[in-house]
Scaffold this motif. Structure first.
Motif, PDB file in Angstrom:
ATOM      1  N   ALA A 148       0.559  -0.955  -0.345  1.00  0.00           N
ATOM      2  CA  ALA A 148      -0.209   0.197   0.447  1.00  0.00           C
ATOM      3  C   ALA A 148       0.775   1.216  -0.431  1.00  0.00           C
ATOM      4  O   ALA A 148       0.557   2.234  -0.637  1.00  0.00           O
ATOM      5  N   ASN A 149       1.960   1.293   0.696  1.00  0.00           N
ATOM      6  CA  ASN A 149       3.568   2.517   0.737  1.00  0.00           C
ATOM      7  C   ASN A 149       3.199   2.685  -0.452  1.00  0.00           C
ATOM      8  O   ASN A 149       3.742   3.781  -1.180  1.00  0.00           O
ATOM      9  N   ILE A 150       4.248   1.486  -0.645  1.00  0.00           N
ATOM     10  CA  ILE A 150       4.575   1.612  -2.539  1.00  0.00           C
ATOM     11  C   ILE A 150       3.741   2.261  -3.279  1.00  0.00           C
ATOM     12  O   ILE A 150       3.935   3.512  -4.700  1.00  0.00           O
ATOM     13  N   MET A 151       2.148   2.115  -3.387  1.00  0.00           N
ATOM     14  CA  MET A 151       0.837   2.365  -3.830  1.00  0.00           C
ATOM     15  C   MET A 151       1.295   3.657  -4.354  1.00  0.00           C
ATOM     16  O   MET A 151       0.623   4.022  -5.186  1.00  0.00           O
ATOM     17  N   PHE A 152       1.031   3.898  -2.554  1.00  0.00           N
ATOM     18  CA  PHE A 152       0.265   5.205  -2.719  1.00  0.00           C
ATOM     19  C   PHE A 152       1.710   5.857  -2.685  1.00  0.00           C
ATOM     20  O   PHE A 152       0.957   7.056  -4.010  1.00  0.00           O
ATOM     21  N   PHE A 153       3.218   6.007  -2.584  1.00  0.00           N
ATOM     22  CA  PHE A 153       3.465   7.085  -3.506  1.00  0.00           C
ATOM     23  C   PHE A 153       3.984   7.361  -5.188  1.00  0.00           C
ATOM     24  O   PHE A 153       3.306   8.176  -6.021  1.00  0.00           O
ATOM     25  N   ILE A 154       3.895   5.869  -5.291  1.00  0.00           N
ATOM     26  CA  ILE A 154       4.215   5.913  -7.254  1.00  0.00           C
ATOM     27  C   ILE A 154       2.571   6.847  -8.027  1.00  0.00           C
ATOM     28  O   ILE A 154       2.826   7.192  -8.185  1.00  0.00           O
ATOM     29  N   THR A 155       1.686   6.475  -7.107  1.00  0.00           N
ATOM     30  CA  THR A 155       0.071   6.756  -7.522  1.00  0.00           C
ATOM     31  C   THR A 155       0.125   8.022  -7.005  1.00  0.00           C
ATOM     32  O   THR A 155      -0.727   9.496  -8.280  1.00  0.00           O
ATOM     33  N   MET A 156       0.583   8.647  -6.611  1.00  0.00           N
ATOM     34  CA  MET A 156       0.693  10.662  -6.245  1.00  0.00           C
ATOM     35  C   MET A 156       1.519  11.274  -6.722  1.00  0.00           C
ATOM     36  O   MET A 156       0.649  11.887  -7.269  1.00  0.00           O
ATOM     37  N   PHE A 157       2.801  10.512  -6.766  1.00  0.00           N
ATOM     38  CA  PHE A 157       3.345  11.581  -8.057  1.00  0.00           C
ATOM     39  C   PHE A 157       3.118  11.057  -9.110  1.00  0.00           C
ATOM     40  O   PHE A 157       3.738  11.967 -10.280  1.00  0.00           O
ATOM     41  N   LEU A 158       2.759  10.313 -10.065  1.00  0.00           N
ATOM     42  CA  LEU A 158       2.541  10.469 -10.958  1.00  0.00           C
ATOM     43  C   LEU A 158       1.100  10.012 -11.612  1.00  0.00           C
ATOM     44  O   LEU A 158       0.699  10.254 -12.633  1.00  0.00           O
ATOM     45  N   SER A 159       0.346  10.911 -10.658  1.00  0.00           N
ATOM     46  CA  SER A 159      -1.062  11.558 -11.045  1.00  0.00           C
ATOM     47  C   SER A 159      -1.499  12.727 -11.592  1.00  0.00           C
ATOM     48  O   SER A 159      -2.413  13.596 -11.182  1.00  0.00           O
ATOM     49  N   THR A 216       0.644   6.655 -15.925  1.00  0.00           N
ATOM     50  CA  THR A 216      -0.393   8.185 -16.036  1.00  0.00           C
ATOM     51  C   THR A 216      -1.909   8.628 -16.069  1.00  0.00           C
ATOM     52  O   THR A 216      -3.005   9.022 -15.825  1.00  0.00           O
ATOM     53  N   ARG A 217      -1.562   7.489 -17.659  1.00  0.00           N
ATOM     54  CA  ARG A 217      -2.979   7.425 -18.270  1.00  0.00           C
ATOM     55  C   ARG A 217      -3.456   6.600 -18.222  1.00  0.00           C
ATOM     56  O   ARG A 217      -5.383   6.503 -18.362  1.00  0.00           O
ATOM     57  N   ILE A 218      -3.309   5.522 -17.153  1.00  0.00           N
ATOM     58  CA  ILE A 218      -4.728   4.204 -17.008  1.00  0.00           C
ATOM     59  C   ILE A 218      -4.621   4.846 -15.430  1.00  0.00           C
ATOM     60  O   ILE A 218      -5.387   4.096 -14.955  1.00  0.00           O
ATOM     61  N   ASN A 219      -4.197   5.553 -14.504  1.00  0.00           N
ATOM     62  CA  ASN A 219      -4.396   5.677 -13.876  1.00  0.00           C
ATOM     63  C   ASN A 219      -5.668   6.870 -13.739  1.00  0.00           C
ATOM     64  O   ASN A 219      -5.811   8.016 -14.023  1.00  0.00           O
ATOM     65  N   PRO A 220      -6.623   6.077 -12.551  1.00  0.00           N
ATOM     66  CA  PRO A 220      -8.243   6.804 -12.141  1.00  0.00           C
ATOM     67  C   PRO A 220      -7.648   8.343 -12.171  1.00  0.00           C
ATOM     68  O   PRO A 220      -8.373   9.370 -11.647  1.00  0.00           O
ATOM     69  N   ILE A 221      -6.934   8.414 -10.890  1.00  0.00           N
ATOM     70  CA  ILE A 221      -6.718   9.661  -9.770  1.00  0.00           C
ATOM     71  C   ILE A 221      -6.198  10.851 -10.878  1.00  0.00           C
ATOM     72  O   ILE A 221      -6.328  11.828 -10.706  1.00  0.00           O
ATOM     73  N   THR A 222      -5.179  10.523 -11.873  1.00  0.00           N
ATOM     74  CA  THR A 222      -5.046  11.141 -12.576  1.00  0.00           C
ATOM     75  C   THR A 222      -6.010  12.187 -13.004  1.00  0.00           C
ATOM     76  O   THR A 222      -6.300  13.314 -13.677  1.00  0.00           O
ATOM     77  N   TYR A 223      -7.225  11.690 -13.939  1.00  0.00           N
ATOM     78  CA  TYR A 223      -8.186  11.947 -14.205  1.00  0.00           C
ATOM     79  C   TYR A 223      -9.370  12.814 -13.054  1.00  0.00           C
ATOM     80  O   TYR A 223      -9.616  13.699 -13.427  1.00  0.00           O
ATOM     81  N   LEU A 224      -9.180  11.949 -11.905  1.00  0.00           N
ATOM     82  CA  LEU A 224      -9.738  12.689 -11.015  1.00  0.00           C
ATOM     83  C   LEU A 224      -9.413  14.437  -9.813  1.00  0.00           C
ATOM     84  O   LEU A 224     -10.448  15.243 -10.407  1.00  0.00           O
ATOM     85  N   VAL A 225      -8.362  14.052  -9.974  1.00  0.00           N
ATOM     86  CA  VAL A 225      -7.827  15.391  -9.900  1.00  0.00           C
ATOM     87  C   VAL A 225      -7.735  16.670 -10.381  1.00  0.00           C
ATOM     88  O   VAL A 225      -8.529  17.797 -10.656  1.00  0.00           O
ATOM     89  N   ASP A 226      -7.816  15.773 -12.161  1.00  0.00           N
ATOM     90  CA  ASP A 226      -8.001  16.713 -13.362  1.00  0.00           C
ATOM     91  C   ASP A 226      -9.436  17.398 -13.089  1.00  0.00           C
ATOM     92  O   ASP A 226      -9.939  19.034 -13.358  1.00  0.00           O
ATOM     93  N   GLY A 227      -9.793  16.862 -13.098  1.00  0.00           N
ATOM     94  CA  GLY A 227     -11.627  17.027 -13.048  1.00  0.00           C
ATOM     95  C   GLY A 227     -12.147  17.853 -12.203  1.00  0.00           C
ATOM     96  O   GLY A 227     -12.604  19.084 -13.056  1.00  0.00           O
ATOM     97  N   MET A 228     -11.762  18.044 -10.466  1.00  0.00           N
ATOM     98  CA  MET A 228     -11.420  19.164  -9.754  1.00  0.00           C
ATOM     99  C   MET A 228     -11.033  20.056  -9.555  1.00  0.00           C
ATOM    100  O   MET A 228     -11.571  21.261  -9.821  1.00  0.00           O
ATOM    101  N   ARG A 229      -9.590  19.811 -10.796  1.00  0.00           N
ATOM    102  CA  ARG A 229      -9.507  21.467 -11.114  1.00  0.00           C
ATOM    103  C   ARG A 229     -10.300  22.075 -12.805  1.00  0.00           C
ATOM    104  O   ARG A 229     -10.234  23.031 -12.077  1.00  0.00           O
TER     105      ARG A 229
END
Lengths: 377, 303
Positions: A300-311, A328-341
């Motif tokens: 979880a720690n590894i995934m969290f940081f990878i996802t955080m940096f690559l979103s 970054t393209r398959i990661n939903p977090i990228t789209y969610l944060v951009d959507g909010m912005r």
């Protein structure tokens, strides 16, 4: 009733974990405040004296009482050396919004045409005095200037009322925010919001599921007449409540800064709920793959940081190399944060910002349903 | 006798492993039944199958006279379970956890009553995570009876407890019997089965290898009791002559094998006294379930 009892028990249990409270609620707020301090420079000691440059445009020359009123207030302020306000008189322009880019001003006051109608208005004649336009940016100094202008106009109104005993005449202001100005708070607020959702979905939720399975809590409940769906719903409610509390407190923290009013819009709040549901489904997916708490914690720690940096939460991800770009393209977090912005800066949501999180949501639920029983037995 | 649970040829197989391999049980109302066996014998699998946590591979289970295909809500309302290693929500207080579990049943005993019954008054506001092993087991027992069940399953309830805590829990289990409850407990402590059980099922490799009351099982052994004693100051005396070759000396201890313990004890006291000897230490070893298990399997229960 069974759901109620289970939900209350689970809520008490998770809210009494100090780690949950710290990482889900305290840390994101502290991080938001810290990042805002870093990015807005309010910590700086290099500029102890406040200097605000007010741009002033008069669309017609003042006459009579209006002129006198203006000079009595603005000129007096200019003469007072104890403050650091500077009034810069500007020529008329077609596009006021570009003025922040071309002139060294923090705030713009526009006295519109027919403002001289004030002369007639105080004589009790039937006429309209147009509102003063105040254009401000999202910079903290500009927002401060907006408050100062408000005080100055209030003083002008007091002077009018002293002059005019019977009827009340008032100068009104039309505040216009310059939305084209980049606002760091609009950038960071969605980042921290998404990070909070990630904390629940990467840590709280899967770790709690695995803990409940590992320690036999789910097993113990399953011997009671409570159905699986009862404790599953109770579990989701308890996690969702923790997340909601974290988000509400983050909203309170955001009031310390100038941030787009869109954060209170139905669209933004709906998108937070959408992001939370997607995030929580991601947590279920994650939990269904691991039996041991220690293994899950590490992954979880590894995934969290990878996802955080690559979103793109805190860093630009537009120039990443191949495989990282793919993530970054398959990661939903990228789209969610951009959507909010996008919502905060009044840009429309792109299709991907809805579709890709939905695909992840469906896939997560399907895989979780298939995998959970298999892995946990 | 009215059977609350009847099991015919129950089997639970995991691929090649036969965890439960054709078990028959008949459990009467108000009895304490002990399923005794070493670790891995199939005790937990058996009762977890009865509780509905595992699906049997084959066999028939009858609850209260009716055959059941799965343990449904109606049965769950009437049974109470203490799992072998059930940890509750660690951040809940004792009274909160009992209340929470009570809320999952239609019929429930008041939390206050259970707190008093299981001597938890002093700990009612303590978080579960801060309780000792014995206290946790008492909470687990309180949760197991929170619905006033007819049948209570206890899976190794005293494992890992110190002797005092174990004794306290035994008292609580005896109380349940007095209330007319049927208790089915698994254990690998033969003294627990001897102390509590009306009927014992000895299980090994998923099969029942013996059943009956403790007395019945021991009597089938045809084993004698042994009286061990030592003489003060280790004075040498002609024990063979005095006790007419009934006593042997092994590692400094005199051993007297007998089927009549009371009569033999009187004989030992009289003969040592008349020869001016003082007994320093004396104890009697009766045959027990350990001997039964050893006799049946050639292994110790704790192996």
């Amino acid at each position: 009733m069974k759901i109620k009892h289970l939900t209350v028990a689970m809520i008490k249990n998770i809210f009494r974990y100090k780690e949950n409270i710290f990482w889900t609620i305290v840390f994101p707020i502290a991080l938001f405040v810290f990042l805002m301090i870093l990015n807005t420079g309010v910590y700086s000691t290099e500029k102890p004296d406040l200097e605000i440059n007010f741009g002033i445009i008069m669309e017609e020359q003042f006459t009579g009482f209006t002129k006198e009123l203006f000079e009595n207030t603005f000129k007096n302020i200019e003469l007072d050396k104890s403050n650091s306000f500077k009034f810069i008189y500007l020529e008329q322009t077609d596009d006021y919004n570009k003025i922040f880019d071309t002139k060294d001003i923090d705030l713009l006051l526009v006295f519109p045409k027919e403002f001289n109608n004030l002369n007639e208005k105080i004589m009790n004649l039937e006429t309209q005095v147009p509102k003063i336009k105040v254009l401000y940016s999202s910079k903290s100094i500009s927002v401060l200037g907006k408050d100062i202008i408000n005080s100055i106009i209030n003083e002008m109104n007091l002077n009018i009322n002293e002059f005019q005993q019977e009827n009340e005449t008032e100068i009104n202001i039309n505040y216009i925010s310059d939305k084209n100005t980049f606002n760091i708070a609009d950038f960071l607020f969605p980042s921290v919001l998404i990070m909070t959702i990630m904390t629940v979905s990467f840590f709280n939720m899967p770790l709690t599921i695995v803990e409940y399975v590992q320690n036999g809590i789910f097993k113990r409940i399953s011997i009671t007449p409570a159905k699986k769906i009862d404790y599953f719903i109770s579990f989701l409610i308890s996690q969702f409540l923790l997340l909601i509390l974290a988000v509400i407190l983050l909203f309170f923290a955001s009031r310390l800064y100038t941030i787009s009013e869109n954060i209170y819009s139905l669209k933004f709040i709906s998108y937070i709920i959408f992001s939370s549901i997607t995030g929580l489904s991601f947590g279920l997916l994650f939990a269904s793959f691991f039996k041991k708490l220690s293994t899950l914690d590490g992954i979880a720690n590894i995934m969290f940081f990878i996802t955080m940096f690559l979103s793109g939460l805190f860093f630009d991800i537009s120039n990443l190399p191949g495989i990282l770009k793919f993530y970054t393209r398959i990661n939903p977090i990228t789209y969610l944060v951009d959507g909010m912005r996008n919502i905060l800066i009044n840009k429309p949501l792109e299709t991907n910002m809805i579709i890709i999180p939905i695909i992840w949501f469906i896939a997560s639920i399907v895989i979780f349903s298939y995998n959970f029983k298999k892995v946990k037995e | 006798m009215e059977h609350v649970i009847k099991v015919n040829n129950l089997k639970k197989h995991y691929k090649e492993i036969k965890a439960v391999d054709g078990i028959d049980l008949e459990i009467g109302k108000g009895q304490i039944i002990a399923i005794l066996g070493p670790n891995g014998a199939g005790k937990t699998t058996t009762i977890e199958t009865l509780e509905g946590l595992r699906k049997p591979t084959s066999g028939e289970i009858y609850y209260f006279g009716s055959k059941v295909n799965s343990v449904d809500e109606k049965i769950k309302e009437r049974i109470g379970v203490q799992l072998q290693s059930s940890t509750f929500f660690p951040n809940l207080k004792v009274h909160e956890i009992i209340q929470s579990f009570g809320g999952l049943y239609k019929k429930r005993v008041s939390t206050e009553l259970l707190i008093d019954k299981f001597n938890l008054k002093e700990k009612e506001d303590t978080y579960i995570k801060n309780l000792s092993g014995g206290q946790k087991q008492r909470v687990a027992l309180a949760c197991a009876v929170v619905n006033d069940p007819d049948i209570i399953f206890l899976d190794e309830p005293t494992t890992g407890l110190d002797p005092q805590a174990r004794r306290h829990l035994w008292d609580s289990i005896e109380e349940l019997k007095k209330d007319g409850k049927t208790v089915i407990l698994t254990t690998h402590y033969m003294e627990e089965a001897e102390y509590l059980a009306d009927k014992v099922y000895i299980i090994d490799h998923g099969k029942i290898i013996a059943k009956g009351t403790v007395a019945e099982l021991i009597s089938k052994l045809e084993m004698s009791s042994v009286i061990f004693f030592t003489i003060e100051n280790n004075i040498n005396f002609n024990y063979k002559k005095i006790f007419e070759n009934k006593v042997t000396l092994i590692n400094g201890k005199y051993e007297y094998e007998t089927n009549f313990v009371e009569k033999s004890l009187i004989e030992i006291f009289e003969k040592t006294k008349s020869n001016g000897l003082t007994i320093e230490d004396l104890h009697v070893r009766k045959p027990n379930l350990e001997n039964v298990f050893l006799h049946l399997t050639g292994r110790s229960l704790r192996e």
